[in-house]
Scaffold this motif. Structure first.
Motif, PDB file in Angstrom:
ATOM      1  N   GLN A 189       2.914  -9.166  -6.263  1.00  0.00           N
ATOM      2  CA  GLN A 189       2.362  -8.307  -6.024  1.00  0.00           C
ATOM      3  C   GLN A 189       0.837  -8.623  -5.242  1.00  0.00           C
ATOM      4  O   GLN A 189      -0.375  -8.511  -6.194  1.00  0.00           O
ATOM      5  CB  GLN A 189       2.572  -7.025  -6.875  1.00  0.00           C
ATOM      6  N   ASP A 234      -2.140  -9.049  -2.639  1.00  0.00           N
ATOM      7  CA  ASP A 234      -2.826  -8.049  -2.009  1.00  0.00           C
ATOM      8  C   ASP A 234      -3.652  -8.600  -1.132  1.00  0.00           C
ATOM      9  O   ASP A 234      -4.139  -8.075   0.050  1.00  0.00           O
ATOM     10  CB  ASP A 234      -3.984  -7.146  -2.825  1.00  0.00           C
ATOM     11  N   THR A 235      -2.557  -9.549  -0.334  1.00  0.00           N
ATOM     12  CA  THR A 235      -2.923 -10.310   0.808  1.00  0.00           C
ATOM     13  C   THR A 235      -1.886 -10.354   2.016  1.00  0.00           C
ATOM     14  O   THR A 235      -0.550 -10.854   0.412  1.00  0.00           O
ATOM     15  CB  THR A 235      -4.116 -10.794   0.905  1.00  0.00           C
ATOM     16  N   ARG A 276       0.977   7.263   4.477  1.00  0.00           N
ATOM     17  CA  ARG A 276       0.071   6.069   3.849  1.00  0.00           C
ATOM     18  C   ARG A 276      -0.728   7.316   3.175  1.00  0.00           C
ATOM     19  O   ARG A 276      -1.529   6.856   1.501  1.00  0.00           O
ATOM     20  CB  ARG A 276      -0.836   5.809   4.601  1.00  0.00           C
ATOM     21  N   ALA A 319      -0.828   7.242  -1.676  1.00  0.00           N
ATOM     22  CA  ALA A 319      -2.284   7.334  -2.127  1.00  0.00           C
ATOM     23  C   ALA A 319      -2.529   8.245  -2.281  1.00  0.00           C
ATOM     24  O   ALA A 319      -2.569   7.798  -3.725  1.00  0.00           O
ATOM     25  CB  ALA A 319      -3.401   6.412  -1.764  1.00  0.00           C
ATOM     26  N   LYS A 369      -0.218  -1.366  -2.802  1.00  0.00           N
ATOM     27  CA  LYS A 369      -1.649  -2.503  -2.173  1.00  0.00           C
ATOM     28  C   LYS A 369       0.086  -2.529  -1.202  1.00  0.00           C
ATOM     29  O   LYS A 369      -0.285  -2.624   0.287  1.00  0.00           O
ATOM     30  CB  LYS A 369      -1.792  -3.797  -2.604  1.00  0.00           C
ATOM     31  N   TYR A 421       2.341   0.178   1.234  1.00  0.00           N
ATOM     32  CA  TYR A 421       0.588   1.221   1.866  1.00  0.00           C
ATOM     33  C   TYR A 421       0.933  -0.260   3.040  1.00  0.00           C
ATOM     34  O   TYR A 421       0.805   0.408   4.179  1.00  0.00           O
ATOM     35  CB  TYR A 421      -0.559   1.073   1.069  1.00  0.00           C
ATOM     36  N   ASP A 422      -0.030  -1.029   3.028  1.00  0.00           N
ATOM     37  CA  ASP A 422      -0.009  -2.293   3.986  1.00  0.00           C
ATOM     38  C   ASP A 422       0.719  -2.487   4.702  1.00  0.00           C
ATOM     39  O   ASP A 422       1.084  -2.577   6.786  1.00  0.00           O
ATOM     40  CB  ASP A 422      -0.302  -3.515   4.071  1.00  0.00           C
TER      41      ASP A 422
END
Length: 277
Positions: A65, A67-68, A147, A151, A194, A197-198
């Motif tokens: 998972q 985040d980048t 989004r 969230a 994350k 979402y991205d």
């Protein structure tokens, strides 16, 4: 579980079934799902003698998972890493929705001999979001709403999508499958918030125009004419004009995921395209 580790340390889960000397078919799932979305198609192509591979995109399913790295260039690089690790040659790449964009980006850049053909189903190319250069695209407000919903309450959002527009279950007379809704939710909730979402920006704002122009291999575009997620007029009808060797096959009344709701029809058409003429 089978996995590879990419150059940035991300572990990517994959399935690899069938004879290793058979022609490979690699499947690329849509947002926010996983390799499990292709169970029917993997079993079908396996029964036809192919080697079948599907991976969980980074941030999705059983992969890390992250985040980048949640961008289309990294997604395509991850695919290249898997194909090289498994030494897939003359592969047929099949992608749905965001996965269709992933296929377009990967195939446009793939090393010679790695890819034979590609199939894009309900795919996002050339570009989804509305802009001055794409005036009939989907307004940014739609993606901003996604989004916000993710969230605020991802679990509920991931019930609302498959219960309604994704499979066309919101249409009058639709045969609703609770199992398909539950399975969509299960796959989505296994991934990372994350990354999901991205990825909304990735699937809505990435421009694949130059990728489509660069592909010199046969490409089959499959699109439901009642696709409420990736409207056909802004996607397949434009993409076919950019491909050198493209074939467009559309299906009246079918949804964003025709391979899921009507596998007998879509599987047969994909097999006919996959097999040598």
């Amino acid at each position: 579980m089978a996995s590879i580790t990419t150059s940035d340390g991300t572990q990517l889960f994959y399935k690899d079934w069938g004879p290793k000397d058979a022609q490979p078919v690699m499947f690329h799932h849509g947002w926010p799902l996983s390799a499990d979305d292709w169970d029917n198609q993997m079993l079908f192509f396996l029964s036809e003698g192919y080697r079948v591979i599907a991976h969980d995109r980074r941030g999705h399913g059983r992969s890390d998972q992250t985040d980048t790295g949640n961008d289309m260039d990294t997604y395509a690089a991850d695919v290249a890493a898997i194909t090289e690790a498994l030494d897939l040659r003359d592969a047929i790449h099949i992608g749905h929705s965001t996965g269709g964009g992933e296929v377009a980006r990967y195939v446009a850049r793939a090393k010679a001999g790695r890819v034979a053909k590609a199939i894009l189903i309900g795919a996002i190319p050339p570009v989804m979001v509305q802009s001055a250069s794409n005036p009939d695209g989907v307004p940014m407000e739609v993606f901003d709403g996604m989004r916000s919903a993710l969230a605020a309450n991802r679990a509920q959002f991931f019930l609302d999508i498959p219960s309604g527009p994704f499979f066309g279950f919101n249409r009058e007379g639709a045969t609703v499958s609770q199992g398909m809704i539950d399975n969509w939710w299960r796959q989505g909730m296994a991934g990372g918030a994350k990354a999901h979402y991205d990825c909304i920006a990735v699937f809505s704002e990435t421009d694949f125009t130059e990728d489509l122009k660069a592909i010199n291999l046969p490409v089959l575009l499959i699109h439901g004419e009642d696709d409420q997620i990736v409207p056909i007029a802004n996607s397949a009808h434009k993409a076919i004009k950019l491909l050198k060797h493209g074939t467009l096959k559309t299906y009246p009344g079918l949804s964003h995921a025709p391979f899921a709701t009507h596998p007998d029809i879509i599987n047969a058409d994909m097999l006919a395209f996959a097999r040598p003429a």
